[in-house]
Design an enzyme around this catalytic site. Structure first.
Site, PDB file in Angstrom:
ATOM      1  N   CYS A 108       5.537   0.166  -4.735  1.00 34.44           N
ATOM      2  CA  CYS A 108       4.260  -0.230  -4.120  1.00 34.44           C
ATOM      3  C   CYS A 108       3.105   0.693  -4.508  1.00 34.44           C
ATOM      4  O   CYS A 108       1.947   0.383  -4.237  1.00 34.44           O
ATOM      5  CB  CYS A 108       4.399  -0.285  -2.605  1.00 34.44           C
ATOM      6  SG  CYS A 108       5.746  -1.340  -2.059  1.00 34.44           S
ATOM      7  N   HIS A 233      -2.388   0.672   0.907  1.00 35.56           N
ATOM      8  CA  HIS A 233      -1.249  -0.216   0.713  1.00 35.56           C
ATOM      9  C   HIS A 233      -0.999  -1.005   1.995  1.00 35.56           C
ATOM     10  O   HIS A 233      -0.907  -0.434   3.086  1.00 35.56           O
ATOM     11  CB  HIS A 233      -0.015   0.611   0.323  1.00 35.56           C
ATOM     12  CG  HIS A 233       1.237  -0.195   0.241  1.00 35.56           C
ATOM     13  ND1 HIS A 233       1.270  -1.445  -0.327  1.00 35.56           N
ATOM     14  CD2 HIS A 233       2.512   0.060   0.643  1.00 35.56           C
ATOM     15  CE1 HIS A 233       2.507  -1.927  -0.263  1.00 35.56           C
ATOM     16  NE2 HIS A 233       3.268  -1.034   0.329  1.00 35.56           N
ATOM     17  N   ASN A 263       3.447  -7.797   3.009  1.00 34.41           N
ATOM     18  CA  ASN A 263       3.502  -6.682   2.062  1.00 34.41           C
ATOM     19  C   ASN A 263       3.860  -7.241   0.676  1.00 34.41           C
ATOM     20  O   ASN A 263       4.985  -7.651   0.445  1.00 34.41           O
ATOM     21  CB  ASN A 263       4.563  -5.687   2.536  1.00 34.41           C
ATOM     22  CG  ASN A 263       4.730  -4.497   1.607  1.00 34.41           C
ATOM     23  OD1 ASN A 263       4.262  -4.510   0.468  1.00 34.41           O
ATOM     24  ND2 ASN A 263       5.421  -3.479   2.077  1.00 34.41           N
TER      25      ASN A 263
END
Ligand code: UT7
Length: 306
Positions: A108, A233, A263
């Site tokens: 990520c 993020h 996500n």
């Protein structure tokens, strides 16, 4: 010589999976997911290459450029279409590029890692003038749909930006970090599904991102008051809130998409960037902080003057 972001593009697959849909599939409910993660729905059914191609083409369009204007493609992904070639090759062909291309896997944190790698190459004599930095992940293909600890969290998506040498725009500071000893808290073996110790990842993420932002701001000689825009993020809204509280950055400076995307791994920062652009806050001269973290563990913070 400086580098600006000349265009932003994104891609989300058309199929939407709501919390109510998930509640039909496993022992969970809409209220829990919204309260514990800040997610209402997510897009699924994407393919990393196809989403990357669409996001890349949209970024070119937004920069008013053609594929011939791009000198390098950097793709960050942890869900490549195949073991090899790199999915950057498929995106390269799909967009019709004529330049170098490679994959980065920093989970990520990939988009921010890709940004720093591209920026460094742009500084080399004879280095690229324009780089297409794409982040694309289809984590729904790696989710165990019987595991409510992960299935509620992830979605598919891609985001891209064109980085261009220009007198406007500057990378003021960056901080890259990793701790491979923490691999067992979030990983996915070949042919298997995502395994995550959610609470542990949550705790480590808050600590790592807080320290990384503080370190990057110190390097840049800036304080939280100097920051105009924050793109974090999008893993869990509570992580974003905890990082803001610990860095003394007001939540009002963050721009978030997690509610409707979940996500999306490396795609979350460019998706949030497009949202900030739509909100009209990405004006020349603004100080933008981007910070990602993920499996590895890896983390990466950029402080950019827009
Ligand atoms: O981008 C990569 C990095 N990944 C992340 O950043 C993820 C970080 N972790 C998280 O976002 C959170 O840990 C989760 C959203 C995954 C889980 O939230 P949590 O607040 O840490 O929940 P928990 O695992 O501590 O569970 C709390 C309770 C438990 O019940 P008891 O033992 O208190 O009775 C769980 O069994 O919530 C229960 N629970 C659920 N209930 C309904 C766990 N998952 C669910 C669920 N629906 N999906």
């Amino acid at each position: 010589m400086a580098v600006r972001i000349a265009g932003i593009g994104t891609s989300l697959p058309p199929d939407v999976l709501t919390n109510h849909d998930l509640a039909q599939m496993m022992d969970t409910n809409d209220e829990w997911i919204r309260e514990r993660a800040g997610i209402t729905s997510r897009h699924i059914g994407g393919l990393t290459s196809e989403m990357g191609i669409e996001a890349g083409n949209n970024a070119l369009k937004s920069a008013d450029l053609t594929p011939d204007d791009i000198d390098l493609l950097v793709l960050s992904t942890s869900s490549p279409d195949q073991r090899f070639p790199g999915t950057s090759a498929q995106i390269h062909a799909g967009i019709g590029l004529d330049c170098g291309a490679f994959d980065v896997n920093a989970a990520c944190a990939g988009f921010a890692y890709g940004y720093v790698a591209a920026y460094g190459m742009m500084m080399l004599p004879g280095g690229p003038t324009r780089v297409l930095n794409v982040g694309s992940d289809a984590l729904s293909t790696l989710v165990d749909w019987d595991d409510r600890g992960t299935a509620i969290l992830f979605g598919d998506g891609a985001g891209a930006c064109v980085m261009e040498r220009h007198e406007q725009g500057e990378l003021l500071a960056f901080d890259l970090g990793a701790d491979g000893n923490l691999a067992p808290i979030l990983y996915c073996e070949h042919g298997d599904t995502i395994k995550m110790a959610g609470r542990e990842v949550f705790k480590r993420a808050v600590r790592a991102v807080t320290a990384s932002i503080k370190s990057a701001l110190k390097q840049a000689g800036l304080t939280p008051d100097d920051i105009d825009v924050v793109l974090l993020h999008q893993a869990n809204l509570r992580i974003i809130e905890a990082v803001c509280a610990r860095t003394s950055i007001p939540m009002s400076k963050t721009h978030n998409v997690i509610e409707t995307t979940g996500n999306t791994s490396t795609a979350t920062i460019p998706l949030a960037m497009e949202q900030a652009a739509l909100n009209g806050v990405l004006e020349p001269g603004k100080v933008v902080v981007m910070s990602g973290f993920g499996a590895g563990m890896t983390w990466a913070t950029l402080v950019v003057r827009w």
